[in-house]
Design a protein around this motif. Structure first.
Motif, PDB file in Angstrom:
ATOM      1  N   ILE A  24       0.840  -1.210   0.000  1.00 26.49           N
ATOM      2  CA  ILE A  24       0.000   0.000   0.000  1.00 26.49           C
ATOM      3  C   ILE A  24       0.867   1.250   0.000  1.00 26.49           C
ATOM      4  O   ILE A  24       0.551   2.240  -0.685  1.00 26.49           O
ATOM      5  N   LEU A  25       1.968   1.219   0.748  1.00 28.92           N
ATOM      6  CA  LEU A  25       2.892   2.360   0.754  1.00 28.92           C
ATOM      7  C   LEU A  25       3.456   2.596  -0.650  1.00 28.92           C
ATOM      8  O   LEU A  25       3.640   3.746  -1.064  1.00 28.92           O
ATOM      9  N   GLY A  26       3.727   1.510  -1.369  1.00 36.22           N
ATOM     10  CA  GLY A  26       4.203   1.645  -2.743  1.00 36.22           C
ATOM     11  C   GLY A  26       3.179   2.310  -3.634  1.00 36.22           C
ATOM     12  O   GLY A  26       3.515   3.147  -4.479  1.00 36.22           O
ATOM     13  N   VAL A  27       1.911   1.955  -3.439  1.00 32.77           N
ATOM     14  CA  VAL A  27       0.827   2.580  -4.211  1.00 32.77           C
ATOM     15  C   VAL A  27       0.772   4.075  -3.935  1.00 32.77           C
ATOM     16  O   VAL A  27       0.683   4.895  -4.866  1.00 32.77           O
ATOM     17  N   PHE A  28       0.837   4.437  -2.662  1.00 28.00           N
ATOM     18  CA  PHE A  28       0.770   5.860  -2.303  1.00 28.00           C
ATOM     19  C   PHE A  28       2.003   6.622  -2.807  1.00 28.00           C
ATOM     20  O   PHE A  28       1.883   7.757  -3.288  1.00 28.00           O
ATOM     21  N   ALA A  29       3.178   6.010  -2.694  1.00 30.67           N
ATOM     22  CA  ALA A  29       4.403   6.682  -3.127  1.00 30.67           C
ATOM     23  C   ALA A  29       4.362   7.014  -4.616  1.00 30.67           C
ATOM     24  O   ALA A  29       4.756   8.111  -5.035  1.00 30.67           O
ATOM     25  N   PHE A  30       3.860   6.079  -5.425  1.00 29.58           N
ATOM     26  CA  PHE A  30       3.819   6.303  -6.866  1.00 29.58           C
ATOM     27  C   PHE A  30       2.568   7.070  -7.299  1.00 29.58           C
ATOM     28  O   PHE A  30       2.373   7.317  -8.497  1.00 29.58           O
ATOM     29  N   SER A  31       1.722   7.448  -6.321  1.00 31.50           N
ATOM     30  CA  SER A  31       0.576   8.315  -6.601  1.00 31.50           C
ATOM     31  C   SER A  31       0.947   9.792  -6.493  1.00 31.50           C
ATOM     32  O   SER A  31       0.169  10.662  -6.904  1.00 31.50           O
TER      33      SER A  31
END
Length: 327
Positions: A24-31
């Motif tokens: 989920i952190l990866g999703v937010f970082a690349f958002s």
């Protein structure tokens, strides 16, 4: 057994919770690029903050190709962070997360990729022939070529993230916790469907479309368990999203692209049968074809059987750590 592949890595229940958080952190970082673009647009006065709760408005904020990049990047980030969690948190190889075979079977991937790509595209083309008034020829060479590059590069990352998260990581993790196969199959299918609830299609078609999303997740889960690997699920999902993005778009879909056709029909007129037929007719036929091609047997045990830890797996973990086979 596909689920028991998890025993070839560190499989404490808490590791799966941390792994999901990392993804989920990866999703937010690349958002962040999308968020920055929205902030800049707001300061410039190009974006109306009062309409930001309108999904269709948000989906159309930017030029379609740029918007597609913004939509797909978070999935690429989620995939990267998830695979890092698998490698370093679980000490599990990508192969063991993907398949029970000696190596990932790309022939399986490409078989279903082209099969489902042809089938799904045929449905769109048949509908175009039968109801041409519902479509506009939307083809523009320049934007379409750019779309092809973006779609081919990023859509497989998007679909692979969803597959590795649900049919891979969570299927294995929940399976070894529940000690059976039907619980992870049901849970991953339900969660996969529910997470699509924010899609603009749900707003336009109503919650009945959830039957399609959950049904698709169930079929992909069955493919994974029966075939003892994710290759078929990866290929199906990639074909489904890629061919759709290139062939047809609409103002009320998640992907609004420079596709060949644009669907101008009123989504409210879509009948229940158009949602139910793929799930209860087309998908079972597809599973039947795959079962014959790959000689699936013992359906009851593979879908409803128990999950038992193989003997001496702990020694296998220690032996394999640092081995080239774990790359």
């Amino acid at each position: 057994m596909y689920i028991t592949q998890a025993y070839k890595g560190l499989h404490d229940w808490w590791r799966y919770i941390i792994g999901v958080i990392i993804a989920i952190l990866g999703v937010f970082a690349f958002s962040l690029p999308h968020v920055v673009a929205i902030i800049i647009g707001t300061f410039k006065g190009d974006i109306d903050q009062s309409q930001m709760n309108d999904t269709s408005y948000v989906m159309g904020l930017f030029e379609p190709n740029l918007n597609l990049v913004f939509i797909l990047l978070p999935f690429a980030g989620g995939l990267l962070f998830l695979l890092l969690a698998v490698k370093y948190l679980h000490k599990q190889s990508l192969k063991h997360l993907t398949t029970t075979r000696k190596k990932i079977d790309w022939k399986r991937f490409w078989f279903i990729f082209f099969l489902w790509g042809i089938v799904s595209s045929s449905f769109v083309l048949i509908d175009y022939v039968l109801t041409p008034e519902d479509y506009v020829f939307n083809f523009k060479l320049g934007p379409f070529l750019i779309l092809c590059v973006i779609a081919i590069a990023l859509i497989p990352l998007q679909t692979s993230f969803e597959e590795y998260l649900f049919r891979g990581y969570l299927m294995q993790g929940i399976g070894i916790i529940a000690k059976n196969k039907w619980v992870p199959l049901v849970i991953t299918s339900l969660v996969f469907g529910v997470l699509h609830i924010a899609n603009p299609e749900v707003e336009k078609l109503g919650y009945v479309i959830m039957v399609y999303y959950i049904g698709t997740g169930l079929v992909l889960g069955i493919m994974t368990l029966m075939d003892e690997g994710m290759e078929l699920a990866l290929g199906f999902h990639a074909a489904n999203n890629l061919f759709t993005a290139l062939l047809v778009t609409a103002d009320w879909t998640a992907f609004q692209t420079h596709s060949i056709f644009k669907d101008m029909s009123d989504p409210q007129t879509m009948g229940v049968m158009e949602i139910f037929v793929p799930v209860f007719v087309v998908f079972p036929i597809l599973l039947f074809i795959l079962s014959k091609k790959y000689k699936w047997t013992n359906w009851k045990d593979k879908l409803f059987g128990t999950v038992t830890e193989p003997p001496n797996e702990n020694y296998k973990i220690i032996e394999d750590i640092g081995s080239d086979t774990r790359i």
